[in-house]
Enzyme design. Structure first.
Site, short mmCIF file in Angstrom:
data_model
loop_
_atom_site.label_atom_id
_atom_site.label_comp_id
_atom_site.label_asym_id
_atom_site.label_seq_id
_atom_site.Cartn_x
_atom_site.Cartn_y
_atom_site.Cartn_z
N HIS A 501 0.66 -1.23 0.00
CA HIS A 501 -0.11 -0.24 -0.01
C HIS A 501 0.96 1.30 -0.05
O HIS A 501 0.74 2.20 -0.84
CB HIS A 501 -0.79 0.08 1.40
N GLU A 502 1.82 1.43 1.02
CA GLU A 502 2.68 2.66 1.02
C GLU A 502 3.51 2.55 -0.19
O GLU A 502 3.74 3.79 -0.71
CB GLU A 502 3.29 2.54 2.23
N HIS A 505 1.79 4.53 -2.55
CA HIS A 505 1.81 6.09 -2.69
C HIS A 505 3.39 6.62 -3.26
O HIS A 505 3.43 7.58 -3.81
CB HIS A 505 1.94 6.37 -1.28
N HIS A 508 3.23 6.90 -6.77
CA HIS A 508 2.73 8.16 -7.24
C HIS A 508 3.72 9.47 -7.22
O HIS A 508 3.72 10.45 -8.04
CB HIS A 508 1.37 8.49 -6.36
#
Length: 713
Positions: A501-502, A505, A508
């Site tokens: 998940h992290e 980010h 991105h």
């Protein structure tokens, strides 16, 4: 995490929108400048912070000097006698304050991840300074009139990122109150100062309260059910926290504590659960309610000054959701599907427990994880302890996360030993694109410590910017228990997904390809920023990726097919809990921010207010409490998610839709990955977010059925 000073100073959140630093005009060489490494340009690759030289006492003088520097840059813009233009006003502003942004990014990274006494002391002086300066810029009428002139005269003729930058800058100023009459503007500045102080007070209290809530254990027999590794961690945690007893259980940031799934001792389970839910409600050493109600009243007043009914309406005006009606309609659709499932699952768990505990046994919230874990093991014949040996943190990172990024986006990663970090447990990697060019530096900070706040997040020391020729310096932070020296750190499946998940980010930020720093990377609305991270979780369970990293830490053998199928097949086992705790937390957040100043309850009334909110939404369920209760809800009181916690569910819908697209067109193919990178990950906030979602998926609007399906609803 600190936000871009040009946007929302001091609004903490999961995705950093910090600006980068480049060489500034030469300053006079004073003794202070020479001795303070923060005041000098870094000599490390890509302007990386030189933590080997930075000292705790450097931050305050460096930030003071950087504020003075940007103040002079703003004055130069406002004193310009020429007609305001995009170049001499908007672009000049975009290029100002690089040192302040660079230094404050480093400082706020440590505030969250390694708040030593020196950092905490500096924070007490720096927060008011930064807030005062933000007010000074946003309410500088001479400056704003130049911005407004450019907006009124050039907006229609500008194109691309120039047009978007002008729009964002103008709306940031007007959203902050630049169009308010003089007296309301003065009151807005006072509110901003008070809020910054209160949010810092709340943020300072939480980690202290969590440490105070530590559950001490004298007899190892009480820890029955835990693995040898977990018991060793309890012993190590006790030593690190003063050794009041031989063992201790550390309270994590959420309401439910993962360790409850293993503890056989019901009395200890109850102690742990109560320590968690009462950590800041005044029954112990800490009470955040007096601070919270002040924050809520000030936010409500701020919204009214801006002409909005409440803070939620004010905040949502800049999001994909647009207004509270849309958010509540979204929530009620979820609740309708969730409630029957949750009731049936709670009944099933209690009936399962009664088989061994007797017909009069009544399930309590501290029992739920324990009996659901046993039930899961019976049904699927495996437990978390069976699969943890296959989730070695290093393998998850290199053979899972990095492998998927290579397959989908063509990225390669190479560890560096020459880049200093703020803590010895961190690692740094070069991020290399498919053409061999360096894209970014990636820092990993995965292990918990008393100086780190709870949770997991991504941020940046510097963001990508074509205009500044700056590569992104991205970091991920988690809170995993570090294994004893010489042993591998083994993760649960949930912790493995958190790493994926992290890193979503991080991608991105790394794959951003924008001209302007203000628009790049994760500088998007809250209800969009979680989409890339939630989508990236989907790679964790794709067979090719899973089999590449899920290998036994001793034998390097892949997880047996039967065990893998059991584990993956169980992912939606009793899944109503996770959805319910999120819906409850979201409802609490919205309710607090839909109040007028006079409607905000007192500190004493706050617990009853939360219960009423949950009852009204049909979510008052002592078996499934909010993921974060009001008194320790850092996302909304200390972070940047006020009236925005719904965004996790909202963006999960977007992520489910994108995962469905990948599955249909080739989940690990470069063609689909490059398309996603080009249309979404590289775009930052340069285009309408709904449009870029539609451009990739072909959907005119998000489809909530995708989320319900993914959640097993």
């Amino acid at each position: 995490m600190k936000q871009n000073l040009k946007n929302v100073v001091l609004a903490a959140g999961l995705a950093c929108t910090a600006l980068t630093g480049q060489a500034q005009k030469a300053r006079p060489k004073t003794t202070q400048t020479v001795s303070n490494s923060l005041m000098k340009q870094s000599t490390l690759p890509f302007n990386a912070p030189d933590f080997s030289r930075i000292k705790g006492e450097d931050y305050l003088p460096a930030i003071k000097a950087a504020i003075a520097e940007q103040r002079a840059e703003i004055k130069k813009i406002t004193d310009n006698k020429q007609k305001p233009t995009f170049a001499n006003t908007i672009l000049a502003y975009e290029r100002s304050g690089k040192d302040l942004e660079r230094i404050s990014n480093i400082f706020y990274a440590l505030v969250s991840a390694d708040k030593t006494p020196e950092i905490e002391k500096a924070q007490g002086s720096i927060v008011p300074l930064m807030t005062e300066f933000e007010n000074e810029i946003k309410f500088n009428q001479k400056f704003f009139q130049r911005i407004k002139y450019v907006y009124d005269h050039e907006y229609k003729t500008l194109k691309g990122e120039d047009k978007k930058l002008l729009e964002v800058v103008y709306k940031d100023f007007t959203h902050a109150g630049a169009l308010l009459p003089k007296e309301k503007m003065a009151r807005m500045q006072e509110i901003n100062k008070e809020l910054a102080k209160l949010q810092q007070e709340f943020g300072d209290m939480l980690p202290k309260a969590a440490n105070e809530a530590t559950v001490w254990v004298s007899d190892v027999k009480e820890l029955a059910g835990l693995s040898e590794t977990d018991i060793a961690q309890c012993k190590k945690d006790a030593e690190n926290r003063g050794g009041k007893a031989p063992y201790c259980i550390v309270i994590t940031n959420t309401t439910q504590q993962p360790i409850l799934a293993s503890l056989e001792n019901r009395g200890l389970r109850e102690r742990v659960y109560n320590a968690s839910i009462h950590r800041t409600d005044g029954t112990g050493a800490y009470n955040t309610f007096p601070v919270i109600v002040k924050i809520a009243r000030l936010r409500a007043e701020k919204a009214q000054l801006m002409g909005y009914k409440n803070y939620a309406s004010y905040s949502l005006s800049k999001t994909m959701a647009k207004n509270t009606d849309n958010v509540y309609a979204f929530l009620r659709q979820m609740i309708e599907a969730y409630k029957p499932k949750s009731e049936a699952q709670t009944k099933a768990i209690e009936e399962y427990a009664q088989k061994t505990e007797g017909a009069d046994f009544r399930l309590q919230p501290y029992d739920r994880f324990y009996y659901s874990a046993k039930m899961k093991k019976d049904q699927y014949s495996f437990s978390d302890d069976d699969v943890k040996p296959y989730f070695n943190l290093d393998s998850v990172l290199v053979n899972g996360i990095f492998y998927a990024a290579h397959r989908v986006y063509g990225l390669s990663f190479r560890e560096r030993k020459d880049i200093p970090t703020y803590h010895k447990d961190m690692k740094v990697f070069d991020v290399i694109d498919a053409d061999g060019k360096q894209l970014a530096l990636f820092y990993c900070d995965y292990f918990r410590r008393p100086t780190k706040r709870g949770g997991a997040w991504m941020s940046a020391f510097l963001k990508q910017s074509g205009d500044r020729q700056q590569k992104p310096l991205i970091f991920n932070v988690c809170n995993y228990a570090k294994a004893p020296e010489g042993q591998p750190t083994l993760l649960t499946w949930d912790e493995t997904q958190t790493m994926f998940h992290e890193f979503g980010h991080a991608l991105h930020g790394m794959l951003s390809n924008c001209k302007y720093n203000t628009l790049s990377g994760t500088a998007v609305s809250r209800d969009f920023v979680e989409m890339p991270s939630q989508f990236n979780e989907s790679f964790a369970s794709i067979p090719e990726v899973f089999n590449h990293y899920a290998r036994h830490y001793k034998t390097n053998e892949p997880m047996p097919d039967a065990l893998r199928e059991k584990m993956l097949g169980s992912l939606n086992f009793l899944s109503a809990y996770a959805l319910g705790e999120n819906l409850a937390a979201t409802s609490v957040d919205l309710a607090w921010h839909c109040l007028s100043p006079s409607e905000v309850p007192t500190a004493e009334e706050a617990p009853a207010f939360e219960k009423k909110v949950l009852a009204d939404m049909g979510l008052l369920n002592y078996q499934i409490p909010p993921r974060y209760s009001t008194s320790y809800f850092n996302h909304i009181w200390g972070g940047g998610y006020a009236a925005g916690y719904y965004s996790y569910l909202w963006s999960e819908v977007l992520a489910a839709n994108i995962a469905d697209y990948f599955e249909a067109h080739g989940a690990l193919t470069r063609k689909v990955g490059d398309d996603f990178r080009q249309k979404i990950l590289s775009r930052g906030n340069t285009r309408d977010l709904m449009q870029i979602f539609s451009d990739f998926t072909g959907l005119k609007a998000p489809d909530t059925k995708g989320l319900l399906k993914a959640r097993g609803m």
